[in-house]
Design a protein around this motif. Structure first.
Motif, short mmCIF file in Angstrom:
data_model
loop_
_atom_site.label_atom_id
_atom_site.label_comp_id
_atom_site.label_asym_id
_atom_site.label_seq_id
_atom_site.Cartn_x
_atom_site.Cartn_y
_atom_site.Cartn_z
N GLU A 115 0.84 -1.20 0.00
CA GLU A 115 0.00 0.00 0.00
C GLU A 115 0.87 1.25 0.00
O GLU A 115 0.54 2.24 -0.66
CB GLU A 115 -0.94 -0.01 1.20
N ALA A 116 1.98 1.21 0.73
CA ALA A 116 2.90 2.34 0.73
C ALA A 116 3.55 2.50 -0.64
O ALA A 116 3.76 3.62 -1.11
CB ALA A 116 3.97 2.16 1.80
N LEU A 117 3.85 1.38 -1.31
CA LEU A 117 4.43 1.47 -2.65
C LEU A 117 3.41 2.04 -3.63
O LEU A 117 3.76 2.87 -4.48
CB LEU A 117 4.90 0.09 -3.12
N ALA A 118 2.15 1.62 -3.51
CA ALA A 118 1.11 2.20 -4.35
C ALA A 118 1.01 3.71 -4.13
O ALA A 118 0.84 4.48 -5.08
CB ALA A 118 -0.24 1.53 -4.05
N SER A 119 1.12 4.14 -2.86
CA SER A 119 1.09 5.56 -2.55
C SER A 119 2.27 6.28 -3.18
O SER A 119 2.14 7.39 -3.72
CB SER A 119 1.10 5.77 -1.04
N MET A 120 3.46 5.66 -3.13
CA MET A 120 4.65 6.27 -3.74
C MET A 120 4.44 6.45 -5.24
O MET A 120 4.74 7.51 -5.81
CB MET A 120 5.87 5.40 -3.46
N PHE A 121 3.90 5.42 -5.91
CA PHE A 121 3.66 5.53 -7.35
C PHE A 121 2.61 6.61 -7.64
O PHE A 121 2.76 7.40 -8.58
CB PHE A 121 3.18 4.19 -7.90
N HIS A 122 1.56 6.66 -6.82
CA HIS A 122 0.52 7.66 -7.03
C HIS A 122 1.06 9.07 -6.87
O HIS A 122 0.80 9.95 -7.71
CB HIS A 122 -0.62 7.42 -6.02
N GLU A 123 1.83 9.31 -5.81
CA GLU A 123 2.38 10.64 -5.58
C GLU A 123 3.44 11.01 -6.61
O GLU A 123 3.59 12.18 -6.98
CB GLU A 123 2.96 10.74 -4.17
N THR A 124 4.17 10.01 -7.11
CA THR A 124 5.13 10.26 -8.18
C THR A 124 4.41 10.72 -9.44
O THR A 124 4.85 11.66 -10.12
CB THR A 124 5.95 8.99 -8.47
N SER A 125 3.29 10.07 -9.77
CA SER A 125 2.50 10.48 -10.93
C SER A 125 2.03 11.92 -10.77
O SER A 125 2.07 12.71 -11.72
CB SER A 125 1.31 9.54 -11.11
N ARG A 126 1.59 12.28 -9.57
CA ARG A 126 1.14 13.66 -9.32
C ARG A 126 2.26 14.67 -9.47
O ARG A 126 2.03 15.82 -9.82
CB ARG A 126 0.54 13.74 -7.91
N ALA A 127 3.50 14.23 -9.19
CA ALA A 127 4.64 15.15 -9.27
C ALA A 127 5.08 15.42 -10.71
O ALA A 127 5.79 16.39 -10.96
CB ALA A 127 5.82 14.58 -8.48
N LEU A 128 4.66 14.55 -11.63
CA LEU A 128 5.09 14.67 -13.02
C LEU A 128 4.13 15.53 -13.83
O LEU A 128 2.93 15.60 -13.57
CB LEU A 128 5.17 13.28 -13.65
N ASN A 129 4.69 16.15 -14.86
CA ASN A 129 3.82 16.84 -15.81
C ASN A 129 3.21 15.83 -16.78
O ASN A 129 3.46 14.63 -16.69
CB ASN A 129 4.58 17.95 -16.55
N GLU A 130 2.42 16.31 -17.72
CA GLU A 130 1.73 15.42 -18.64
C GLU A 130 2.72 14.54 -19.40
O GLU A 130 3.68 15.03 -19.99
CB GLU A 130 0.89 16.23 -19.63
N LYS A 131 2.50 13.24 -19.36
CA LYS A 131 3.32 12.24 -20.03
C LYS A 131 4.77 12.25 -19.53
O LYS A 131 5.70 11.89 -20.25
CB LYS A 131 3.28 12.42 -21.55
N GLY A 132 4.96 12.67 -18.28
CA GLY A 132 6.30 12.66 -17.70
C GLY A 132 6.86 11.26 -17.56
O GLY A 132 6.11 10.26 -17.58
N LEU A 133 8.16 11.16 -17.42
CA LEU A 133 8.88 9.88 -17.42
C LEU A 133 9.27 9.49 -15.99
O LEU A 133 9.75 10.33 -15.23
CB LEU A 133 10.13 10.01 -18.29
N PHE A 134 9.09 8.23 -15.66
CA PHE A 134 9.47 7.68 -14.35
C PHE A 134 10.35 6.45 -14.60
O PHE A 134 9.93 5.49 -15.25
CB PHE A 134 8.22 7.29 -13.57
N VAL A 135 11.59 6.49 -14.08
CA VAL A 135 12.54 5.39 -14.28
C VAL A 135 13.07 4.96 -12.91
O VAL A 135 13.55 5.80 -12.14
CB VAL A 135 13.71 5.81 -15.19
N PHE A 136 12.99 3.66 -12.61
CA PHE A 136 13.48 3.17 -11.32
C PHE A 136 13.95 1.74 -11.48
O PHE A 136 13.71 1.09 -12.51
CB PHE A 136 12.39 3.27 -10.24
N ASP A 137 14.64 1.25 -10.45
CA ASP A 137 15.10 -0.13 -10.49
C ASP A 137 14.75 -0.86 -9.19
O ASP A 137 14.45 -0.25 -8.17
CB ASP A 137 16.61 -0.21 -10.78
N VAL A 138 14.78 -2.20 -9.28
CA VAL A 138 14.56 -3.08 -8.13
C VAL A 138 15.48 -4.29 -8.27
O VAL A 138 15.97 -4.60 -9.36
CB VAL A 138 13.09 -3.58 -8.03
N HIS A 139 15.69 -4.99 -7.15
CA HIS A 139 16.34 -6.30 -7.22
C HIS A 139 15.41 -7.27 -7.95
O HIS A 139 14.19 -7.27 -7.70
CB HIS A 139 16.58 -6.87 -5.82
N SER A 140 15.95 -8.10 -8.80
CA SER A 140 15.13 -9.18 -9.34
C SER A 140 14.87 -10.19 -8.22
O SER A 140 15.73 -10.40 -7.35
CB SER A 140 15.83 -9.87 -10.51
#
Length: 240
Positions: A115-140
């Motif tokens: 749920e916290a990760l969903a919140s992070m993604f949601h707030e990241t989307s709000r921080a971006l302008n229209e069609k903004g780019l989001f790039v991140f990494d995770v451990h496989s």
């Protein structure tokens, strides 16, 4: 999870980290996506190694981290135009109109609640302008379970040593770290425990789609070829 003491030695421990590869991967993605950002937001910026590199490349950078100790080190490294902000990246406030957001060095794995990760993604989307780019990494998941879980790592320098036990707790990795740092008289010991969630890639994609993103491509180990078989998985996303 605390970086109060770890911040003191973090850059020493990360001297061999592939910061240039993270920077160059992001710049290559910008070229491939035909994006020319001016303002870039880095979430979980730590001591600012990637942030400073991108600032030198000409981008207006904002670095966000929860640890005041890490941010203090980042800000003290050099004079630059970087804006440093202390916030919880799952509860971002006051950010808008960024052209791109990045979050590297498996920062997302430190968000151990979906749920916290969903919140992070949601707030990241709000921080971006229209069609903004989001790039991140995770451990496989394969790398986390087969090469980290159950392993012990250690390093000894003249003035610093550490022992790192990595164990699995369900869907989490528990990093139990003990450090010995040389002082004027003897050594100071401190202990820290860090927890990371092992997310399945399908779960990450679902959370992205449900919180304002389309996944443009998925990569591994800094390669521009689309692939999910490596140790470090990169997601390239667009705000929709």
């Amino acid at each position: 999870m605390s970086y109060e003491h770890l911040a003191e030695v973090y850059d020493r421990l990360m001297e061999d980290a592939p910061y240039e590869e993270w920077k160059n991967f992001f710049l290559s993605i910008l070229d491939r996506e035909n994006v020319r950002p001016e303002r870039v937001l880095e979430l979980g910026c730590g001591t600012g190694e990637i942030t400073h590199r991108l600032a030198h490349a000409g981008y207006r950078m904002t670095g966000v981290d929860l640890s005041p100790e890490m941010l203090s080190i980042a800000a003290a490294k050099e004079n630059s135009s970087v804006e440093w902000i202390q916030q919880d990246i799952t509860k971002l406030e006051g950010f808008s109109d960024y052209d791109a957001v990045i979050s590297f060095c498996d920062v997302v794995n430190y968000i151990t609640d979906s749920e916290a990760l969903a919140s992070m993604f949601h707030e990241t989307s709000r921080a971006l302008n229209e069609k903004g780019l989001f790039v991140f990494d995770v451990h496989s998941p394969a790398y986390a379970l087969e090469q980290l879980a159950g392993e012990t790592f250690a390093e000894v320098y003249d003035d610093l040593s550490y022992i790192w036990f990595c164990d699995r707790d369900g869907s989490d990795l528990i990093h139990d770290l003990t450090f010995f740092v040389q002082q004027e008289e003897g050594y100071k010991r401190f202990d820290e425990e860090h927890r990371q969630r092992i997310y399945q890639l399908e779960q990450i994609q679902e959370l992205l789609i449900n919180n304002g993103f389309a996944v443009s491509s998925v990569h591994s180990d800094f390669s521009l070829d689309e692939d999910t078989n490596g140790e470090r998985i990169f997601f390239v996303c667009r705000k929709v």
